[in-house]
Motif scaffolding. Structure first.
Motif, PDB file in Angstrom:
ATOM      1  N   CYS A 160      42.360  40.706  48.790  1.00  0.00           N
ATOM      2  CA  CYS A 160      43.226  41.295  47.752  1.00  0.00           C
ATOM      3  C   CYS A 160      42.906  42.773  47.551  1.00  0.00           C
ATOM      4  O   CYS A 160      41.746  43.178  47.637  1.00  0.00           O
ATOM      5  CB  CYS A 160      43.025  40.580  46.419  1.00  0.00           C
ATOM      6  N   ASP A 161      43.969  43.533  47.282  1.00  0.00           N
ATOM      7  CA  ASP A 161      43.749  44.955  46.987  1.00  0.00           C
ATOM      8  C   ASP A 161      44.498  45.341  45.716  1.00  0.00           C
ATOM      9  O   ASP A 161      45.239  44.533  45.152  1.00  0.00           O
ATOM     10  CB  ASP A 161      44.192  45.824  48.176  1.00  0.00           C
ATOM     11  N   GLN A 162      44.269  46.569  45.289  1.00  0.00           N
ATOM     12  CA  GLN A 162      44.912  47.051  44.065  1.00  0.00           C
ATOM     13  C   GLN A 162      45.928  48.149  44.387  1.00  0.00           C
ATOM     14  O   GLN A 162      46.092  49.100  43.637  1.00  0.00           O
ATOM     15  CB  GLN A 162      43.839  47.592  43.107  1.00  0.00           C
TER      16      GLN A 162
ATOM     17  N   TYR B 263      57.404  44.964  62.234  1.00  0.00           N
ATOM     18  CA  TYR B 263      58.088  45.133  60.949  1.00  0.00           C
ATOM     19  C   TYR B 263      57.204  45.943  60.004  1.00  0.00           C
ATOM     20  O   TYR B 263      56.032  45.634  59.827  1.00  0.00           O
ATOM     21  CB  TYR B 263      58.413  43.760  60.329  1.00  0.00           C
ATOM     22  N   ARG B 264      57.784  46.984  59.397  1.00  0.00           N
ATOM     23  CA  ARG B 264      57.064  47.782  58.409  1.00  0.00           C
ATOM     24  C   ARG B 264      57.935  47.934  57.176  1.00  0.00           C
ATOM     25  O   ARG B 264      59.151  48.064  57.300  1.00  0.00           O
ATOM     26  CB  ARG B 264      56.715  49.168  58.964  1.00  0.00           C
ATOM     27  N   VAL B 265      57.332  47.934  56.000  1.00  0.00           N
ATOM     28  CA  VAL B 265      58.108  48.103  54.773  1.00  0.00           C
ATOM     29  C   VAL B 265      58.615  49.541  54.728  1.00  0.00           C
ATOM     30  O   VAL B 265      57.844  50.479  54.951  1.00  0.00           O
ATOM     31  CB  VAL B 265      57.241  47.792  53.530  1.00  0.00           C
TER      32      VAL B 265
ATOM     33  N   GLY C 253      51.168  53.508  61.150  1.00  0.00           N
ATOM     34  CA  GLY C 253      50.882  52.106  61.475  1.00  0.00           C
ATOM     35  C   GLY C 253      51.805  51.641  62.575  1.00  0.00           C
ATOM     36  O   GLY C 253      52.758  52.336  62.943  1.00  0.00           O
ATOM     37  N   THR C 254      51.528  50.459  63.099  1.00  0.00           N
ATOM     38  CA  THR C 254      52.282  49.965  64.248  1.00  0.00           C
ATOM     39  C   THR C 254      53.158  48.764  63.913  1.00  0.00           C
ATOM     40  O   THR C 254      54.018  48.386  64.695  1.00  0.00           O
ATOM     41  CB  THR C 254      51.315  49.514  65.353  1.00  0.00           C
ATOM     42  N   GLY C 255      52.889  48.127  62.769  1.00  0.00           N
ATOM     43  CA  GLY C 255      53.620  46.897  62.442  1.00  0.00           C
ATOM     44  C   GLY C 255      53.147  45.723  63.285  1.00  0.00           C
ATOM     45  O   GLY C 255      53.849  44.717  63.412  1.00  0.00           O
TER      46      GLY C 255
ATOM     47  N   ALA D 294      59.483  51.655  52.469  1.00  0.00           N
ATOM     48  CA  ALA D 294      58.919  52.635  51.534  1.00  0.00           C
ATOM     49  C   ALA D 294      57.586  53.195  52.033  1.00  0.00           C
ATOM     50  O   ALA D 294      57.269  54.356  51.792  1.00  0.00           O
ATOM     51  CB  ALA D 294      58.728  51.983  50.174  1.00  0.00           C
ATOM     52  N   THR D 295      56.776  52.354  52.743  1.00  0.00           N
ATOM     53  CA  THR D 295      55.463  52.828  53.185  1.00  0.00           C
ATOM     54  C   THR D 295      55.523  53.420  54.589  1.00  0.00           C
ATOM     55  O   THR D 295      54.610  54.114  55.016  1.00  0.00           O
ATOM     56  CB  THR D 295      54.423  51.687  53.187  1.00  0.00           C
ATOM     57  N   ASP D 296      56.619  53.113  55.292  1.00  0.00           N
ATOM     58  CA  ASP D 296      56.739  53.476  56.700  1.00  0.00           C
ATOM     59  C   ASP D 296      56.478  54.961  56.943  1.00  0.00           C
ATOM     60  O   ASP D 296      55.715  55.347  57.832  1.00  0.00           O
ATOM     61  CB  ASP D 296      58.157  53.115  57.159  1.00  0.00           C
TER      62      ASP D 296
ATOM     63  N   GLY E 127      49.581  44.638  63.108  1.00  0.00           N
ATOM     64  CA  GLY E 127      48.361  44.030  62.552  1.00  0.00           C
ATOM     65  C   GLY E 127      48.578  42.646  61.965  1.00  0.00           C
ATOM     66  O   GLY E 127      47.854  41.694  62.297  1.00  0.00           O
ATOM     67  N   LEU E 128      49.593  42.502  61.096  1.00  0.00           N
ATOM     68  CA  LEU E 128      49.795  41.205  60.443  1.00  0.00           C
ATOM     69  C   LEU E 128      50.363  40.166  61.411  1.00  0.00           C
ATOM     70  O   LEU E 128      50.080  38.973  61.279  1.00  0.00           O
ATOM     71  CB  LEU E 128      50.711  41.357  59.217  1.00  0.00           C
ATOM     72  N   ALA E 129      51.168  40.632  62.395  1.00  0.00           N
ATOM     73  CA  ALA E 129      51.687  39.676  63.390  1.00  0.00           C
ATOM     74  C   ALA E 129      50.522  39.082  64.179  1.00  0.00           C
ATOM     75  O   ALA E 129      50.493  37.877  64.466  1.00  0.00           O
ATOM     76  CB  ALA E 129      52.667  40.378  64.317  1.00  0.00           C
TER      77      ALA E 129
ATOM     78  N   ASP F 126      41.735  46.794  56.937  1.00  0.00           N
ATOM     79  CA  ASP F 126      42.373  48.052  57.347  1.00  0.00           C
ATOM     80  C   ASP F 126      43.614  48.278  56.484  1.00  0.00           C
ATOM     81  O   ASP F 126      43.802  49.344  55.886  1.00  0.00           O
ATOM     82  CB  ASP F 126      42.741  47.921  58.840  1.00  0.00           C
ATOM     83  N   ASN F 127      44.465  47.250  56.354  1.00  0.00           N
ATOM     84  CA  ASN F 127      45.682  47.372  55.536  1.00  0.00           C
ATOM     85  C   ASN F 127      45.330  47.586  54.066  1.00  0.00           C
ATOM     86  O   ASN F 127      45.912  48.443  53.404  1.00  0.00           O
ATOM     87  CB  ASN F 127      46.528  46.103  55.641  1.00  0.00           C
ATOM     88  N   ALA F 128      44.372  46.762  53.570  1.00  0.00           N
ATOM     89  CA  ALA F 128      44.025  46.844  52.144  1.00  0.00           C
ATOM     90  C   ALA F 128      43.602  48.274  51.808  1.00  0.00           C
ATOM     91  O   ALA F 128      43.925  48.794  50.737  1.00  0.00           O
ATOM     92  CB  ALA F 128      42.919  45.847  51.816  1.00  0.00           C
TER      93      ALA F 128
ATOM     94  N   LYS G 142      44.399  51.072  53.756  1.00  0.00           N
ATOM     95  CA  LYS G 142      45.490  52.006  54.049  1.00  0.00           C
ATOM     96  C   LYS G 142      46.510  52.061  52.917  1.00  0.00           C
ATOM     97  O   LYS G 142      47.067  53.104  52.617  1.00  0.00           O
ATOM     98  CB  LYS G 142      46.229  51.528  55.315  1.00  0.00           C
ATOM     99  N   TYR G 143      46.768  50.898  52.308  1.00  0.00           N
ATOM    100  CA  TYR G 143      47.867  50.826  51.334  1.00  0.00           C
ATOM    101  C   TYR G 143      47.380  50.765  49.895  1.00  0.00           C
ATOM    102  O   TYR G 143      48.087  50.268  49.026  1.00  0.00           O
ATOM    103  CB  TYR G 143      48.774  49.631  51.665  1.00  0.00           C
ATOM    104  N   SER G 144      46.142  51.241  49.623  1.00  0.00           N
ATOM    105  CA  SER G 144      45.684  51.275  48.225  1.00  0.00           C
ATOM    106  C   SER G 144      44.957  52.594  47.985  1.00  0.00           C
ATOM    107  O   SER G 144      44.464  53.219  48.926  1.00  0.00           O
ATOM    108  CB  SER G 144      44.780  50.078  47.919  1.00  0.00           C
TER     109      SER G 144
HETATM  110  P1  ADP Z   1      50.933  48.390  60.028  1.00  0.00           P
HETATM  111  O1  ADP Z   1      50.024  48.436  58.844  1.00  0.00           O
HETATM  112  O2  ADP Z   1      50.289  48.893  61.285  1.00  0.00           O
HETATM  113  O3  ADP Z   1      52.259  49.033  59.756  1.00  0.00           O
HETATM  114  P2  ADP Z   1      50.961  45.499  59.710  1.00  0.00           P
HETATM  115  O4  ADP Z   1      51.587  44.458  60.563  1.00  0.00           O
HETATM  116  O5  ADP Z   1      49.504  45.372  59.481  1.00  0.00           O
HETATM  117  O6  ADP Z   1      51.330  46.881  60.366  1.00  0.00           O
HETATM  118  O7  ADP Z   1      51.692  45.492  58.306  1.00  0.00           O
HETATM  119  C1  ADP Z   1      53.117  45.472  58.274  1.00  0.00           C
HETATM  120  C2  ADP Z   1      53.611  46.189  57.030  1.00  0.00           C
HETATM  121  O8  ADP Z   1      53.291  45.418  55.865  1.00  0.00           O
HETATM  122  C3  ADP Z   1      52.968  47.558  56.785  1.00  0.00           C
HETATM  123  O9  ADP Z   1      53.673  48.571  57.483  1.00  0.00           O
HETATM  124  C4  ADP Z   1      53.117  47.716  55.281  1.00  0.00           C
HETATM  125  O10 ADP Z   1      54.428  48.164  54.976  1.00  0.00           O
HETATM  126  C5  ADP Z   1      52.992  46.279  54.770  1.00  0.00           C
HETATM  127  N1  ADP Z   1      51.616  45.946  54.304  1.00  0.00           N
HETATM  128  C6  ADP Z   1      50.672  45.270  55.002  1.00  0.00           C
HETATM  129  N2  ADP Z   1      49.561  45.108  54.259  1.00  0.00           N
HETATM  130  C7  ADP Z   1      49.809  45.681  53.065  1.00  0.00           C
HETATM  131  C8  ADP Z   1      49.051  45.837  51.850  1.00  0.00           C
HETATM  132  N3  ADP Z   1      47.805  45.371  51.744  1.00  0.00           N
HETATM  133  N4  ADP Z   1      49.660  46.476  50.813  1.00  0.00           N
HETATM  134  C9  ADP Z   1      50.915  46.952  50.905  1.00  0.00           C
HETATM  135  N5  ADP Z   1      51.689  46.838  52.027  1.00  0.00           N
HETATM  136  C10 ADP Z   1      51.139  46.212  53.083  1.00  0.00           C
END
Ligand code: ADP
Length: 270
Positions: A188-190, A207-209, A218-220, A211-213, A222-224, A160-162, A164-166
């Motif tokens: 891995c994504d590009q 936590y969300r980055v 997103g909810t922050g 720049a992408t927020d 998924g990775l947790a 989902d992240n790969a 969303k963010y590529s």
């Molecule tokens: P969400 O995607 O719902 O915001 P996640 O916990 O999955 O929450 O990811 C946290 C943050 O990490 C994302 O908001 C994004 O800023 C960054 N991130 C996660 N996966 C990627 C990725 N594949 N490429 C770039 N940034 C990513």
């Protein structure tokens, strides 16, 4: 001598109290951060899809008869997509609550990584939007001792992240090999990649980055959730830059258990 000892003990106790106070303040600040992050995430992530659902439903009710069949299908599609998004969010929250309370225990069994990854790839079909997923799992990968349902959730969140963010049309790779007593798995994504300063914190709840927020919903969480599930399998998970420093690779290490034997009670399916 007794007096000196008593003085030293008093100083030690004072120091311990001070450290405990500092730790309590840190925990209180962290709890506050999580509470406000949860509230803003809840209001935003529940409201946004609900507004779309209500809008599409009201258009169908008020103008449905006058609309072309394709437009009606589009509106119904919006309702379905947004309801799925809500469903994913609520599922993530439930998983997070269970992880936090220790109630999410892996129900581990011997599983073929190919099957677990394939199930996640199949589920992610709608997210792809022209992106290619390449699965490259070593043919000699042994069965792994894991909870297939939970690990499927990990791969689904990572795919989902790969996606969303590529950019659409780029490639996402799931690669797996063994090394000594570990299975090494990478998704891995590009895409734009995760800045070095954020690479550890993206696994924290909410936590969300920055720049992408604003650009991507997103909810922050998924990775947790991924980290909680991987650690419950005695594994590790981290974010690294992709090949040639571009994109992101999420690297998972899982322990290789002793291989199952035919007469073992732990053989898959028994
Ligand atoms: P969400 O995607 O719902 O915001 P996640 O916990 O999955 O929450 O990811 C946290 C943050 O990490 C994302 O908001 C994004 O800023 C960054 N991130 C996660 N996966 C990627 C990725 N594949 N490429 C770039 N940034 C990513």
């Amino acid at each position: 001598l007794l007096e000196t000892l008593a003085d030293q003990a008093a100083v030690a106790i004072e120091r311990t109290i001070l450290v405990a106070d500092v730790e309590a303040a840190r925990l209180a600040a962290e709890t506050d951060r999580l509470r406000s992050a949860l509230l803003s995430s809840l209001s935003h992530d529940l409201r946004t899809p609900l507004v779309s659902i209500l809008g599409a439903a009201s258009s169908l009710i008020n103008y449905g008869d006058a609309l072309e069949a394709k437009d009606r299908r589009d509106l119904a599609g919006t309702i379905q997509d947004e309801a799925e998004r809500l469903n994913r969010f609520v599922q993530n929250l439930l998983d997070m609550t269970k992880l936090g309370s220790g109630a999410l225990k892996p129900n581990a069994d011997w599983a073929d990584l190919n099957d677990v990854v394939r199930a996640a790839v199949d589920r992610s079909g709608k997210l792809l939007k022209g992106r290619q997923i390449k699965v490259d799992i070593d043919a000699g990968m042994p069965l792994l001792r894991l909870d297939s349902i939970l690990m499927e959730q990990v791969f689904f969140n990572l795919l989902d992240n790969a996606c969303k963010y590529s950019p659409p049309g780029s490639q996402v790779t799931i690669w797996a090999r063994t090394s000594k007593d570990l299975a090494l798995i990478e998704v891995c994504d590009q895409g734009a990649g995760i800045p070095e300063a954020d690479r550890e914190r993206v696994f924290d709840m909410f936590y969300r980055v920055e720049a992408t927020d604003k650009q991507t919903a997103g909810t922050g969480l998924g990775l947790a959730i991924c980290r909680g599930i991987v650690e419950a399998h005695d594994g590790t998970i981290k974010a690294e830059p992709g090949l040639h420093g571009a994109g992101t690779c999420i690297v998972i290490h899982l322990p290789l258990g002793a291989p199952p034997t035919l007469d073992s009670n732990e053989t898959a399916g028994v």
